[in-house]
Design an enzyme around this catalytic site. Structure first.
Site, PDB file in Angstrom:
ATOM      1  N   GLY A  11     -24.869  55.039 -27.577  1.00  0.00           N
ATOM      2  CA  GLY A  11     -25.143  54.049 -28.632  1.00  0.00           C
ATOM      3  C   GLY A  11     -23.964  53.108 -28.797  1.00  0.00           C
ATOM      4  N   ARG A  72     -28.229  54.812 -22.024  1.00  0.00           N
ATOM      5  CA  ARG A  72     -28.219  56.283 -21.910  1.00  0.00           C
ATOM      6  C   ARG A  72     -28.950  56.561 -20.595  1.00  0.00           C
ATOM      7  NH1 ARG A  72     -26.918  57.547 -27.303  1.00  0.00           N
ATOM      8  NH2 ARG A  72     -27.996  56.303 -28.863  1.00  0.00           N
ATOM      9  N   ASP A 103     -19.833  62.013 -27.166  1.00  0.00           N
ATOM     10  CA  ASP A 103     -19.765  63.291 -26.458  1.00  0.00           C
ATOM     11  C   ASP A 103     -20.563  63.311 -25.162  1.00  0.00           C
ATOM     12  OD1 ASP A 103     -18.058  65.102 -27.484  1.00  0.00           O
ATOM     13  OD2 ASP A 103     -19.464  65.996 -28.900  1.00  0.00           O
ATOM     14  N   THR A 125     -18.340  55.699 -31.140  1.00  0.00           N
ATOM     15  CA  THR A 125     -19.673  55.991 -31.698  1.00  0.00           C
ATOM     16  C   THR A 125     -19.575  55.855 -33.212  1.00  0.00           C
ATOM     17  OG1 THR A 125     -21.274  57.733 -32.222  1.00  0.00           O
ATOM     18  CG2 THR A 125     -19.124  58.490 -31.504  1.00  0.00           C
ATOM     19  N   ASP A 127     -21.117  57.645 -35.217  1.00  0.00           N
ATOM     20  CA  ASP A 127     -21.443  58.932 -35.859  1.00  0.00           C
ATOM     21  C   ASP A 127     -20.232  59.751 -36.309  1.00  0.00           C
ATOM     22  OD1 ASP A 127     -24.083  58.334 -35.344  1.00  0.00           O
ATOM     23  OD2 ASP A 127     -24.180  59.504 -33.503  1.00  0.00           O
ATOM     24  N   ASP A 129     -18.820  62.058 -34.692  1.00  0.00           N
ATOM     25  CA  ASP A 129     -19.237  63.435 -34.424  1.00  0.00           C
ATOM     26  C   ASP A 129     -18.506  64.058 -33.237  1.00  0.00           C
ATOM     27  OD1 ASP A 129     -20.365  61.839 -32.477  1.00  0.00           O
ATOM     28  OD2 ASP A 129     -22.340  62.760 -32.563  1.00  0.00           O
ATOM     29  N   ARG A 171     -26.746  61.245 -36.323  1.00  0.00           N
ATOM     30  CA  ARG A 171     -27.261  62.325 -35.457  1.00  0.00           C
ATOM     31  C   ARG A 171     -27.108  63.657 -36.183  1.00  0.00           C
ATOM     32  NH1 ARG A 171     -28.536  61.599 -29.987  1.00  0.00           N
ATOM     33  NH2 ARG A 171     -27.406  59.641 -29.886  1.00  0.00           N
TER      34      ARG A 171
HETATM   35  O1  F6P Z   1     -25.157  57.802 -31.652  1.00  0.00           O
HETATM   36  C1  F6P Z   1     -25.381  56.693 -32.421  1.00  0.00           C
HETATM   37  C2  F6P Z   1     -26.797  56.689 -32.958  1.00  0.00           C
HETATM   38  O2  F6P Z   1     -26.977  55.483 -33.638  1.00  0.00           O
HETATM   39  C3  F6P Z   1     -27.186  57.875 -33.834  1.00  0.00           C
HETATM   40  O3  F6P Z   1     -26.700  57.736 -35.136  1.00  0.00           O
HETATM   41  C4  F6P Z   1     -28.678  57.852 -33.722  1.00  0.00           C
HETATM   42  O4  F6P Z   1     -29.211  59.132 -33.918  1.00  0.00           O
HETATM   43  C5  F6P Z   1     -28.898  57.401 -32.310  1.00  0.00           C
HETATM   44  O5  F6P Z   1     -27.723  56.729 -31.902  1.00  0.00           O
HETATM   45  C6  F6P Z   1     -30.065  56.470 -32.100  1.00  0.00           C
HETATM   46  O6  F6P Z   1     -30.192  56.269 -30.733  1.00  0.00           O
HETATM   47  P1  F6P Z   1     -31.085  55.179 -30.031  1.00  0.00           P
HETATM   48  O7  F6P Z   1     -30.279  53.932 -29.940  1.00  0.00           O
HETATM   49  O8  F6P Z   1     -31.352  55.752 -28.694  1.00  0.00           O
HETATM   50  O9  F6P Z   1     -32.308  54.995 -30.866  1.00  0.00           O
END
Ligand code: F6P
Length: 319
Positions: A11, A72, A103, A125, A127, A129, A171
């Site tokens: 992300g 991703r 991570d 990120t 998050d 996390d 997340r």
């Molecule tokens: O890791 C960052 C994040 O925004 C999280 O907070 C969320 O769960 C996820 O990415 C959303 O991912 P995507 O962009 O694949 O919808």
């Protein structure tokens, strides 16, 4: 002299551009060739790679998102994908790969290091996390964005004497909720790390109402529950008009805050210093206000801990 590749993965997070800029400018300052790899590990496999110059990173420190784009990449999670990545890095003569991401991106980098590529991770990120660092690039901006939204919701919540449930990202980590909650004076913060029951949420709202509180804000971390279900349950049990909002992707965008730009600049600079000092296969972290490196294998073993003291303070202050 080694040749560096840099990519952003997972992300996007505000401040990633400031980190790219720092990596590129510090490399060029030290006469090290640096290549930008577009679209994360997907772009690596597709050879979407370009040489970076001082001008490639001009006028980006203030911009959200990532000029290198991100992804991703499922194929990169397979051995075949990673081997292809290694072959491309070798073809371009890239000795060290700097990975800016979370991570999942670190895991990809660790696998590359096992295939003989030197890697360095920079935590990017929203998050917050990642167990190996106190703060990740993008977290401060995401908290500011969430806080700004919560303050706006508070205005309308108070005008209508309502309860407002606000879902934030993160997340499986409750940090955005916790920090935005304490700074926004939320009545209740629901995070995945601490068990909650809906009865105690409702009791607190009703206690406040009896004391004359005109409205209540409940922040829910996405990993702790669904804001729609919580909104319905609170409305039913308290009989107070309740509305729900999911802040969603606005939390990932926007111009990075000063602290995020500084964190990113220092970490990007430090990553290149590590290359110069042959200190690779590590991640850059900030712990107790010190910038340090940790071997990537150890970093991935570290568990993210929630700050329970902060959580308890938030509870006391919102009594
Ligand atoms: O890791 C960052 C994040 O925004 C999280 O907070 C969320 O769960 C996820 O990415 C959303 O991912 P995507 O962009 O694949 O919808």
């Amino acid at each position: 002299m080694k040749r560096i590749g840099v990519l952003t993965s997972g992300g996007d997070a505000p401040g990633m551009n400031a980190a790219i800029r720092a990596v590129v400018r510090t490399s060029i300052y030290n006469d090290i060739e640096v290549f930008g790899i577009k679209h994360g590990y997907s772009g690596l496999i597709d050879k979407d790679i370009l040489p970076m110059t001082v001008y490639s990173v001009a006028d980006i420190i203030q911009r959200g998102g990532t000029i290198l784009n991100t992804s991703r990449c499922k194929f990169f999670m397979t051995e075949a994908g990673r081997k292809q990545g290694v072959a491309v890095l070798k073809e371009f003569g890239i000795d060290v790969l700097i990975v800016i991401g979370g991570d999942g991106s670190y895991k990809g980098a660790l696998e590359l290091s096992r295939l003989g590529i030197e890697v360095i991770g920079i935590p990017g990120t929203i998050d917050n996390d990642i167990g190996s660092t106190d703060y990740t690039i993008g977290f401060d901006t995401a908290v500011s964005t969430a806080l700004d939204a919560v303050s706006k919701i508070r205005d309308t919540s108070s005008s209508h004497n309502r309860v407002n449930i606000v879902e934030v990202m993160g997340r499986n980590c409750g940090d955005i909720a916790l920090y935005a909650g304490i700074a926004g004076g939320a009545e209740y913060i629901i995070i995945p790390e601490v068990q909650y029951d809906i009865d105690s949420v409702c009791e607190k709202i009703l206690r406040g109402k009896e004391r004359g509180k005109l409205h209540s804000i409940v922040i829910v971390a996405e990993g702790a529950g669904d804001f729609k279900e919580i909104t319905e349950a609170v409305q039913q049990q308290t009989r107070v008009a309740t509305r729900g909002t999911n802040l969603g992707y606005i939390q990932r965008g926007g111009s990075p805050t000063g602290p995020d730009r500084i964190l990113a600049s220092r970490m990007g600079y430090m990553a290149v210093e590590c290359v110069k000092n042959n200190n690779t296969n590590c991640v850059i972290s900030i712990r107790n206000n010190q910038y340090i490196t940790i071997p990537i294998e150890d970093a991935l073993e570290m568990k993210k801990e929630i700050n329970l003291e902060l959580y308890n303070i938030a509870n006391i202050l919102s009594i």
